[in-house]
Design an enzyme around this catalytic site. Structure first.
Site, PDB file in Angstrom:
ATOM      1  N   MET A  40      50.194  10.815  18.070  1.00 61.81           N
ATOM      2  CA  MET A  40      49.958  10.099  19.317  1.00 61.81           C
ATOM      3  C   MET A  40      50.647   8.733  19.249  1.00 61.81           C
ATOM      4  O   MET A  40      50.274   7.798  19.970  1.00 61.81           O
ATOM      5  CB  MET A  40      48.460   9.954  19.579  1.00 61.81           C
ATOM      6  N   HIS A  44      52.251   4.661  11.490  1.00 61.73           N
ATOM      7  CA  HIS A  44      52.024   3.781  10.339  1.00 61.73           C
ATOM      8  C   HIS A  44      52.420   4.532   9.071  1.00 61.73           C
ATOM      9  O   HIS A  44      52.958   5.652   9.143  1.00 61.73           O
ATOM     10  CB  HIS A  44      50.564   3.303  10.301  1.00 61.73           C
ATOM     11  N   GLY A  46      50.799   6.229   7.026  1.00 65.23           N
ATOM     12  CA  GLY A  46      50.247   7.588   6.939  1.00 65.23           C
ATOM     13  C   GLY A  46      51.173   8.585   7.636  1.00 65.23           C
ATOM     14  O   GLY A  46      51.454   9.672   7.106  1.00 65.23           O
ATOM     15  N   HIS A  47      51.668   8.214   8.829  1.00 70.53           N
ATOM     16  CA  HIS A  47      52.599   9.101   9.541  1.00 70.53           C
ATOM     17  C   HIS A  47      53.901   9.263   8.757  1.00 70.53           C
ATOM     18  O   HIS A  47      54.479  10.343   8.712  1.00 70.53           O
ATOM     19  CB  HIS A  47      52.921   8.536  10.933  1.00 70.53           C
ATOM     20  N   GLN A  71      42.015  14.934  25.061  1.00 69.43           N
ATOM     21  CA  GLN A  71      41.143  14.868  23.888  1.00 69.43           C
ATOM     22  C   GLN A  71      40.303  13.595  23.830  1.00 69.43           C
ATOM     23  O   GLN A  71      39.615  13.358  22.844  1.00 69.43           O
ATOM     24  CB  GLN A  71      41.966  15.053  22.605  1.00 69.43           C
ATOM     25  N   GLN A 163      39.891  18.641  12.426  1.00 64.83           N
ATOM     26  CA  GLN A 163      41.034  18.970  13.287  1.00 64.83           C
ATOM     27  C   GLN A 163      41.948  19.976  12.587  1.00 64.83           C
ATOM     28  O   GLN A 163      42.325  21.004  13.164  1.00 64.83           O
ATOM     29  CB  GLN A 163      41.804  17.688  13.624  1.00 64.83           C
ATOM     30  N   SER A 195      44.801   4.320   9.768  1.00 60.98           N
ATOM     31  CA  SER A 195      44.529   4.895  11.086  1.00 60.98           C
ATOM     32  C   SER A 195      45.165   3.981  12.122  1.00 60.98           C
ATOM     33  O   SER A 195      45.189   2.752  11.946  1.00 60.98           O
ATOM     34  CB  SER A 195      43.015   4.941  11.318  1.00 60.98           C
TER      35      SER A 195
HETATM   36  O1  PAF Z   1      45.943  13.737  15.125  1.00 67.72           O
HETATM   37  C1  PAF Z   1      46.464  13.354  16.192  1.00 67.72           C
HETATM   38  O2  PAF Z   1      47.181  12.349  16.241  1.00 67.72           O
HETATM   39  C2  PAF Z   1      46.223  14.156  17.466  1.00 67.72           C
HETATM   40  O3  PAF Z   1      44.942  14.672  17.502  1.00 67.72           O
HETATM   41  C3  PAF Z   1      47.276  15.265  17.674  1.00 67.72           C
HETATM   42  C4  PAF Z   1      47.213  16.321  16.578  1.00 67.72           C
HETATM   43  C5  PAF Z   1      48.668  14.662  17.725  1.00 67.72           C
HETATM   44  C6  PAF Z   1      47.016  15.982  19.011  1.00 67.72           C
HETATM   45  O4  PAF Z   1      47.091  15.102  20.079  1.00 67.72           O
END
Ligand code: PAF
Length: 293
Positions: A40, A44, A46-47, A71, A163, A195
């Site tokens: 989304m 950071h 983590g990504h 969501q 998730q 996060s």
């Molecule tokens: O983990 C997230 O950032 C979101 O839940 C995702 C998997 C991109 C779905 O919108």
């Protein structure tokens, strides 16, 4: 090669063709494999670790950036969720991402949308009990992203343990031809799990927030479910008296694949998982434990 930014399905298909990935491009096919990192945005460290892991599994990496309205609950942080698109593109470029898929909401959802994915009973427990509809929204957007980007593999962080368990369940239940790869949680040196929402924390909030990872560490020192929960609760109870206080949503010890609570005689893997509010920020964290006799 320059980073390609695709905004809709036709731009995505053109991007795939530009990379030599055919419509039926699967592992081993000409053009190479494609791994997707759904995000989304507000990227950071983590990504970055997800992107690096994706690169180990595929020739090309696609990152999707989409703040998915489906969501978020009515009182959640959709409108104030951090949007840092230019900085996100820089991260993707630096990490060797081949394409970014950044659709507008109108591209993702028809105004008269009717059909979505149900996360079933498993989507209503633990985190799902506090966020009704959240996992239906996650699974719906993830399935749509899979259909649009057509990756061979997709990488998700273990920090969102329920998730990724539900995404694995969706892949199994709906026979999706995609390999799901879990990536370990990345933490600050003091233990705070990374996060996008950490940027909401004030200095004082951040001190209280350390109780989440501290509780997981204390729980992990124990071996029996009752003792694990007791040790973790002791840390959280103390943080509940801090300023600002930690307000606990749940602390649960659950089966990693089903998210049902483990019994006292459980052996094997279990997830110790927490959600709590600190100030106006809701945080989650978890650790996977192996319970031995
Ligand atoms: O983990 C997230 O950032 C979101 O839940 C995702 C998997 C991109 C779905 O919108």
């Amino acid at each position: 090669m320059d980073l390609i930014v695709a905004r809709d399905r036709s731009e995505l298909l053109a991007a795939r063709a530009g990379l030599g990935i055919g419509r039926a491009g699967r592992y081993g096919a000409d053009g190479g494999a494609l791994a997707l990192v759904p995000t989304m945005g507000a990227l950071h460290e983590g990504h970055r670790s997800l992107i690096r892991l994706a690169r180990e599994h595929a020739d090309h990496v696609a990152v999707s950036i989409f703040v998915n309205p489906l969501q978020f609950g009515p009182n959640e942080d959709f409108s104030r969720y951090p949007r840092t698109f230019d900085a996100d593109l820089e991260v993707c470029e630096a990490e060797g991402v081949s394409m970014v898929f950044a659709p507008a909401a109108e591209v993702m959802y028809l105004p008269d949308r009717q059909v979505g994915v149900s996360s079933g009973q498993m989507g209503t427990v633990v985190e799902g009990a506090f966020r009704p509809g959240h996992f239906d929204g996650v699974l719906t957007v993830v399935l749509k992203l899979f259909n649009l980007v057509q990756p061979d593999a997709a990488v998700f962080g273990q920090k969102d343990a329920q998730q990724i368990a539900l995404i694995r369940r969706m892949v199994a239940d709906l026979n999706l031809p995609i390999t799901i790869i879990g990536a370990p949680t990345i933490r600050e040196p003091d233990g705070l799990a990374l996060s996008s929402r950490n940027r909401y924390l004030s200095a004082a909030d951040r001190v209280t927030a350390l109780a989440l990872s501290a509780a997981l560490r204390e729980g992990a020192r124990q071996t029996r479910p009752k003792d694990i929960l007791h040790a973790a609760h002791a840390v959280l109870d103390e943080a509940a008296r801090a300023d600002p206080p930690l307000v606990l949503d749940y602390l649960s010890l659950v089966h990693p694949a089903t998210f049902t609570a483990v019994t006292e005689d459980h052996r094997g893997e279990a997830v110790l998982t927490i959600a709590a509010k600190v100030g106006a920020t809701r945080l989650i964290d978890n650790v996977v434990l192996t319970l031995t006799p």
